[in-house]
Design an enzyme around this catalytic site. Structure first.
Site, PDB file in Angstrom:
ATOM      1  N   ARG A  61      31.402  43.342  51.754  1.00 26.90           N
ATOM      2  CA  ARG A  61      31.730  44.195  52.900  1.00 26.90           C
ATOM      3  C   ARG A  61      30.629  44.180  53.958  1.00 26.90           C
ATOM      4  O   ARG A  61      30.879  44.451  55.133  1.00 26.90           O
ATOM      5  CB  ARG A  61      32.079  45.603  52.434  1.00 26.90           C
ATOM      6  CG  ARG A  61      33.445  45.638  51.720  1.00 26.90           C
ATOM      7  CD  ARG A  61      33.751  46.967  51.089  1.00 26.90           C
ATOM      8  NE  ARG A  61      32.853  47.321  50.022  1.00 26.90           N
ATOM      9  CZ  ARG A  61      33.016  46.975  48.734  1.00 26.90           C
ATOM     10  NH1 ARG A  61      34.072  46.278  48.378  1.00 26.90           N
ATOM     11  NH2 ARG A  61      32.144  47.332  47.823  1.00 26.90           N
ATOM     12  N   GLU A  98      23.785  47.274  36.430  1.00 33.07           N
ATOM     13  CA  GLU A  98      23.842  48.299  35.394  1.00 33.07           C
ATOM     14  C   GLU A  98      23.876  47.652  34.015  1.00 33.07           C
ATOM     15  O   GLU A  98      23.210  48.098  33.085  1.00 33.07           O
ATOM     16  CB  GLU A  98      25.081  49.174  35.610  1.00 33.07           C
ATOM     17  CG  GLU A  98      25.124  50.395  34.719  1.00 33.07           C
ATOM     18  CD  GLU A  98      26.298  51.303  35.048  1.00 33.07           C
ATOM     19  OE1 GLU A  98      26.517  52.237  34.273  1.00 33.07           O
ATOM     20  OE2 GLU A  98      26.993  51.071  36.066  1.00 33.07           O
TER      21      GLU A  98
END
Length: 178
Positions: A61, A98
């Site tokens: 994006r 993560e």
């Protein structure tokens, strides 16, 4: 009728991509001409009085935002992409996710030594992707003048991480939680 804020254009989708996550969807912002114009204008504003030679957009994006910001500034645009997506010679930078790691790349001739760079992306969470982008720009000899995001998730610590690197960080709005 009350005037819409940028935050009003961002849709929240609970439990995406997995349970417990409140996904901040900026595609609704991009789809609205007033919201998108407001976003680009606000991303530019803090850097309006600075010399910027190129805008770097972080996949994916950040490409939409970075291209629009670069156009408004009349400067070049440089994509930083996931590994294996750029066709010419690249520099790579690994960063932690993560669960595991990923690698970002930039063309090795995309930024000249001393060029002043604004890094743009939609969302600042842990700051890992932005940190990888900063390191790539600096390895090419560029000088990062700042990092601009639509959304900051302050609970995840990305802003502090980038500010601890000496970066100027601007975010247009913040959402608590993940």
């Amino acid at each position: 009728m009350a005037r819409k804020t940028l935050r009003d254009y961002i849709r929240t989708i609970p439990d995406f991509p997995h349970e417990g996550i409140m996904f901040r969807d900026v595609t609704t912002l991009f789809a609205d001409p007033r919201g998108f114009r407001m976003c680009i204008d606000q991303l530019l504003h803090p850097f309006a009085d600075q010399r910027i030679d190129k805008v770097v957009g972080l996949e994916a994006r950040g490409f939409i935002l970075g291209g629009a910001v670069a156009h408004q500034l009349s400067v070049g645009f440089v994509p930083i992409r996931k590994k294996g997506k750029l066709p010419a010679a690249t520099l790579s930078q690994e960063y932690q996710l993560e669960y595991g790691s990923a690698t970002m790349e930039v063309h090795d001739d995309a930024i000249a030594k001393g060029e002043r760079i604004l890094i743009v992306d939609d969302l600042l969470a842990t700051g890992g992707t932005a940190e990888a982008g900063i390191k790539l720009v600096e390895r090419l000899g560029g000088v990062v003048t700042g990092c601009a995001f639509i959304v900051d998730l302050p609970d995840l610590g990305g802003r502090k991480r980038l500010e601890d690197m000496g970066m100027t960080v601007e975010a247009l709005c913040a959402f608590e939680g993940e």
